[in-house]
Scaffold this active site. Structure first.
Site, PDB file in Angstrom:
ATOM      1  N   LYS A  13       0.831  -1.211   0.000  1.00 37.23           N
ATOM      2  CA  LYS A  13       0.000   0.000   0.000  1.00 37.23           C
ATOM      3  C   LYS A  13       0.868   1.265   0.000  1.00 37.23           C
ATOM      4  O   LYS A  13       0.649   2.172  -0.786  1.00 37.23           O
ATOM      5  CB  LYS A  13      -0.895   0.063   1.262  1.00 37.23           C
ATOM      6  CG  LYS A  13      -1.847  -1.090   1.426  1.00 37.23           C
ATOM      7  CD  LYS A  13      -2.683  -0.940   2.693  1.00 37.23           C
ATOM      8  CE  LYS A  13      -1.898  -0.980   3.987  1.00 37.23           C
ATOM      9  NZ  LYS A  13      -1.209  -2.263   4.256  1.00 37.23           N
ATOM     10  N   ARG A  88      -9.280   1.423   8.610  1.00 37.03           N
ATOM     11  CA  ARG A  88      -8.903   0.039   8.893  1.00 37.03           C
ATOM     12  C   ARG A  88     -10.010  -0.719   9.600  1.00 37.03           C
ATOM     13  O   ARG A  88      -9.838  -1.913   9.895  1.00 37.03           O
ATOM     14  CB  ARG A  88      -7.672   0.036   9.781  1.00 37.03           C
ATOM     15  CG  ARG A  88      -6.364  -0.267   9.055  1.00 37.03           C
ATOM     16  CD  ARG A  88      -5.276  -0.326  10.101  1.00 37.03           C
ATOM     17  NE  ARG A  88      -4.118  -1.032   9.674  1.00 37.03           N
ATOM     18  CZ  ARG A  88      -3.040  -0.451   9.146  1.00 37.03           C
ATOM     19  NH1 ARG A  88      -3.019   0.831   8.931  1.00 37.03           N
ATOM     20  NH2 ARG A  88      -1.995  -1.183   8.835  1.00 37.03           N
ATOM     21  N   ARG A 127      11.507  -6.095   4.783  1.00 38.53           N
ATOM     22  CA  ARG A 127      11.232  -4.651   4.768  1.00 38.53           C
ATOM     23  C   ARG A 127      12.178  -3.920   5.719  1.00 38.53           C
ATOM     24  O   ARG A 127      12.418  -4.380   6.825  1.00 38.53           O
ATOM     25  CB  ARG A 127       9.781  -4.369   5.174  1.00 38.53           C
ATOM     26  CG  ARG A 127       9.517  -2.877   5.396  1.00 38.53           C
ATOM     27  CD  ARG A 127       8.076  -2.462   5.220  1.00 38.53           C
ATOM     28  NE  ARG A 127       7.210  -2.919   6.295  1.00 38.53           N
ATOM     29  CZ  ARG A 127       5.914  -2.647   6.356  1.00 38.53           C
ATOM     30  NH1 ARG A 127       5.334  -1.951   5.391  1.00 38.53           N
ATOM     31  NH2 ARG A 127       5.186  -3.110   7.346  1.00 38.53           N
ATOM     32  N   ARG A 160      11.287  -2.722  11.487  1.00 35.56           N
ATOM     33  CA  ARG A 160      10.297  -2.235  12.451  1.00 35.56           C
ATOM     34  C   ARG A 160       9.991  -3.319  13.478  1.00 35.56           C
ATOM     35  O   ARG A 160       9.891  -4.490  13.144  1.00 35.56           O
ATOM     36  CB  ARG A 160       9.002  -1.852  11.713  1.00 35.56           C
ATOM     37  CG  ARG A 160       8.973  -0.420  11.241  1.00 35.56           C
ATOM     38  CD  ARG A 160       7.891  -0.165  10.223  1.00 35.56           C
ATOM     39  NE  ARG A 160       6.571  -0.685  10.612  1.00 35.56           N
ATOM     40  CZ  ARG A 160       5.477  -0.580   9.858  1.00 35.56           C
ATOM     41  NH1 ARG A 160       5.535   0.033   8.693  1.00 35.56           N
ATOM     42  NH2 ARG A 160       4.335  -1.083  10.259  1.00 35.56           N
ATOM     43  N   ARG A 171      -0.756  -9.361  13.202  1.00 38.33           N
ATOM     44  CA  ARG A 171      -1.327  -8.264  12.408  1.00 38.33           C
ATOM     45  C   ARG A 171      -2.167  -8.804  11.260  1.00 38.33           C
ATOM     46  O   ARG A 171      -3.159  -8.184  10.871  1.00 38.33           O
ATOM     47  CB  ARG A 171      -0.205  -7.373  11.872  1.00 38.33           C
ATOM     48  CG  ARG A 171       0.414  -6.536  12.985  1.00 38.33           C
ATOM     49  CD  ARG A 171       1.741  -5.955  12.572  1.00 38.33           C
ATOM     50  NE  ARG A 171       1.631  -4.977  11.518  1.00 38.33           N
ATOM     51  CZ  ARG A 171       2.617  -4.657  10.694  1.00 38.33           C
ATOM     52  NH1 ARG A 171       3.791  -5.252  10.796  1.00 38.33           N
ATOM     53  NH2 ARG A 171       2.445  -3.760   9.771  1.00 38.33           N
TER      54      ARG A 171
HETATM   55  P1  ADP Z   1       1.466  -1.484   7.338  1.00 42.14           P
HETATM   56  O1  ADP Z   1       2.134  -0.489   6.420  1.00 42.14           O
HETATM   57  O2  ADP Z   1       2.318  -2.643   7.564  1.00 42.14           O
HETATM   58  O3  ADP Z   1       0.098  -1.839   6.915  1.00 42.14           O
HETATM   59  P2  ADP Z   1       1.052   0.772   9.037  1.00 42.14           P
HETATM   60  O4  ADP Z   1       2.318   1.516   8.999  1.00 42.14           O
HETATM   61  O5  ADP Z   1      -0.059   1.237   8.174  1.00 42.14           O
HETATM   62  O6  ADP Z   1       1.363  -0.762   8.740  1.00 42.14           O
HETATM   63  O7  ADP Z   1       0.502   0.707  10.526  1.00 42.14           O
HETATM   64  C1  ADP Z   1       1.308   0.288  11.588  1.00 42.14           C
HETATM   65  C2  ADP Z   1       0.463   0.202  12.848  1.00 42.14           C
HETATM   66  O8  ADP Z   1      -0.081   1.494  13.144  1.00 42.14           O
HETATM   67  C3  ADP Z   1      -0.745  -0.712  12.748  1.00 42.14           C
HETATM   68  O9  ADP Z   1      -0.429  -2.052  13.012  1.00 42.14           O
HETATM   69  C4  ADP Z   1      -1.647  -0.111  13.829  1.00 42.14           C
HETATM   70  O10 ADP Z   1      -1.220  -0.464  15.132  1.00 42.14           O
HETATM   71  C5  ADP Z   1      -1.398   1.385  13.681  1.00 42.14           C
HETATM   72  N1  ADP Z   1      -2.355   1.998  12.739  1.00 42.14           N
HETATM   73  C6  ADP Z   1      -2.065   2.604  11.555  1.00 42.14           C
HETATM   74  N2  ADP Z   1      -3.186   3.063  10.962  1.00 42.14           N
HETATM   75  C7  ADP Z   1      -4.213   2.733  11.785  1.00 42.14           C
HETATM   76  C8  ADP Z   1      -5.626   2.910  11.728  1.00 42.14           C
HETATM   77  N3  ADP Z   1      -6.228   3.518  10.680  1.00 42.14           N
HETATM   78  N4  ADP Z   1      -6.364   2.435  12.765  1.00 42.14           N
HETATM   79  C9  ADP Z   1      -5.801   1.842  13.802  1.00 42.14           C
HETATM   80  N5  ADP Z   1      -4.483   1.613  13.926  1.00 42.14           N
HETATM   81  C10 ADP Z   1      -3.685   2.069  12.919  1.00 42.14           C
HETATM   82  P1  ADP Z   2       2.289  -1.795   3.235  1.00 40.75           P
HETATM   83  O1  ADP Z   2       2.313  -0.285   3.210  1.00 40.75           O
HETATM   84  O2  ADP Z   2       1.067  -2.370   2.595  1.00 40.75           O
HETATM   85  O3  ADP Z   2       2.531  -2.362   4.594  1.00 40.75           O
HETATM   86  P2  ADP Z   2       4.876  -1.618   1.833  1.00 40.75           P
HETATM   87  O4  ADP Z   2       4.604  -0.721   0.683  1.00 40.75           O
HETATM   88  O5  ADP Z   2       5.628  -1.050   2.978  1.00 40.75           O
HETATM   89  O6  ADP Z   2       3.484  -2.305   2.326  1.00 40.75           O
HETATM   90  O7  ADP Z   2       5.623  -2.926   1.280  1.00 40.75           O
HETATM   91  C1  ADP Z   2       6.039  -3.959   2.155  1.00 40.75           C
HETATM   92  C2  ADP Z   2       7.442  -4.435   1.778  1.00 40.75           C
HETATM   93  O8  ADP Z   2       7.384  -5.126   0.524  1.00 40.75           O
HETATM   94  C3  ADP Z   2       8.450  -3.282   1.578  1.00 40.75           C
HETATM   95  O9  ADP Z   2       9.710  -3.739   1.986  1.00 40.75           O
HETATM   96  C4  ADP Z   2       8.404  -3.033   0.079  1.00 40.75           C
HETATM   97  O10 ADP Z   2       9.643  -2.505  -0.401  1.00 40.75           O
HETATM   98  C5  ADP Z   2       8.126  -4.414  -0.491  1.00 40.75           C
HETATM   99  N1  ADP Z   2       7.235  -4.405  -1.671  1.00 40.75           N
HETATM  100  C6  ADP Z   2       6.206  -3.553  -1.945  1.00 40.75           C
HETATM  101  N2  ADP Z   2       5.596  -3.875  -3.114  1.00 40.75           N
HETATM  102  C7  ADP Z   2       6.244  -4.978  -3.584  1.00 40.75           C
HETATM  103  C8  ADP Z   2       6.095  -5.806  -4.752  1.00 40.75           C
HETATM  104  N3  ADP Z   2       5.132  -5.569  -5.663  1.00 40.75           N
HETATM  105  N4  ADP Z   2       6.933  -6.861  -4.882  1.00 40.75           N
HETATM  106  C9  ADP Z   2       7.902  -7.120  -3.952  1.00 40.75           C
HETATM  107  N5  ADP Z   2       8.090  -6.384  -2.842  1.00 40.75           N
HETATM  108  C10 ADP Z   2       7.286  -5.331  -2.638  1.00 40.75           C
END
Ligand code: ADP
Ligand code: ADP
Ligand code: ZN
Length: 214
Positions: A13, A88, A127, A160, A171
């Site tokens: 995302k 979310r 990541r 992280r 998660r």
């Molecule tokens: P990822 O990129 O792996 O999906 P995020 O960086 O978006 O993770 O979020 C990391 C953490 O921050 C989540 O696991 C949650 O604890 C918190 N968080 C982020 N956005 C929200 C939301 N909209 N509602 C509740 N918790 C959130």
């Molecule tokens: P999210 O915001 O949904 O948690 P990220 O954009 O941070 O996801 O991506 C999660 C991990 O996977 C990061 O290390 C990123 O560089 C890698 N990644 C993202 N998109 C791809 C893809 N299409 N193929 C392989 N790795 C990816």
């Protein structure tokens, strides 16, 4: 163009949201980044959020909703924005809808970046994050120019705390229970679009821009 990114943790995302924000010149709003910045700066919000985030749990809706509603009301969001990591939960989606409706606005697309659970755990372990500027890397798929150092700002990259495998599984469970129902929610609202997130980053981005440029 007002967009929402949906998908499991690690689906890509953030990666896609940044590319969309750049191409269409709209702000990228990541609630995860906002919380991590607050934790880094030691704010009250950061302290509250951290206890949930470290456990792989969602931060309570009341700590998130006002923050986002306030953010999308700022002048730089007038031409649109891409929300990454919000909503979310169903109550978060309802609260966003209500706030937008009150000012005659609405979301154009909810983009689901679809990646099966099997792919997620390995993707997350690779990541690496920059907690200073929010840049994200991957050891294999998006390596920084210099190992362990952010290309953009020079900060040391970290795994992280919540990307360790035991927390990632938790998660994913939280995602299926609390966030996946949004797929139905936005399908009913007739704004859901799905892209195959297992493809490489450029292919995923192309699939998204094809939809947005239609
Ligand atoms: P990822 O990129 O792996 O999906 P995020 O960086 O978006 O993770 O979020 C990391 C953490 O921050 C989540 O696991 C949650 O604890 C918190 N968080 C982020 N956005 C929200 C939301 N909209 N509602 C509740 N918790 C959130
Ligand atoms: P999210 O915001 O949904 O948690 P990220 O954009 O941070 O996801 O991506 C999660 C991990 O996977 C990061 O290390 C990123 O560089 C890698 N990644 C993202 N998109 C791809 C893809 N299409 N193929 C392989 N790795 C990816
Ligand atoms: Zn950086």
């Amino acid at each position: 163009m007002r967009l929402i990114m949906l998908g499991a943790p690690g689906a890509g995302k953030g990666t896609q949201a940044k590319k969309i924000a750049e191409k269409y010149s709209i702000p990228h709003i990541s609630t995860g980044d906002i919380f991590r910045a607050n934790i880094k700066n030691g704010t009250e919000l950061g302290k509250k959020a951290k206890t949930y985030m470290d456990q792989g749990l969602l931060v309570p809706d009341e700590l998130v909703c006002d923050l986002v509603v306030d953010r999308v009301g700022q002048p730089d969001c007038e031409k649109g924005y891409v929300l990454d990591g919000f909503p979310r939960t169903i109550p978060q989606a309802e609260s966003l809808d209500a706030a937008l409706k009150a000012v005659g606005s609405k979301i154009d697309y909810a983009i689901d970046v679809d990646v099966p659970d099997e792919n997620i755990i390995s993707r997350m372990s690779g990541r690496r994050a920059c907690l200073k500027c929010g840049a994200t890397y991957h050891l294999k798929y998006a390596a920084p120019k210099k190992e362990g150092v952010c290309d953009t700002c020079g900060e040391a990259l970290v795994l992280r705390e919540d990307d360790k495998p035991e927390t990632v599984q938790k998660r994913l469970n939280v995602y299926h229970e609390q966030t996946q129902p949004l797929i139905d929610y936005y399908t009913k609202a007739e704004i859901l679009v799905t892209v195959d997130g297992t493809k490489d980053m450029e292919e995923v981005f192309q699939a998204i821009t094809e939809i947005l440029d239609k």
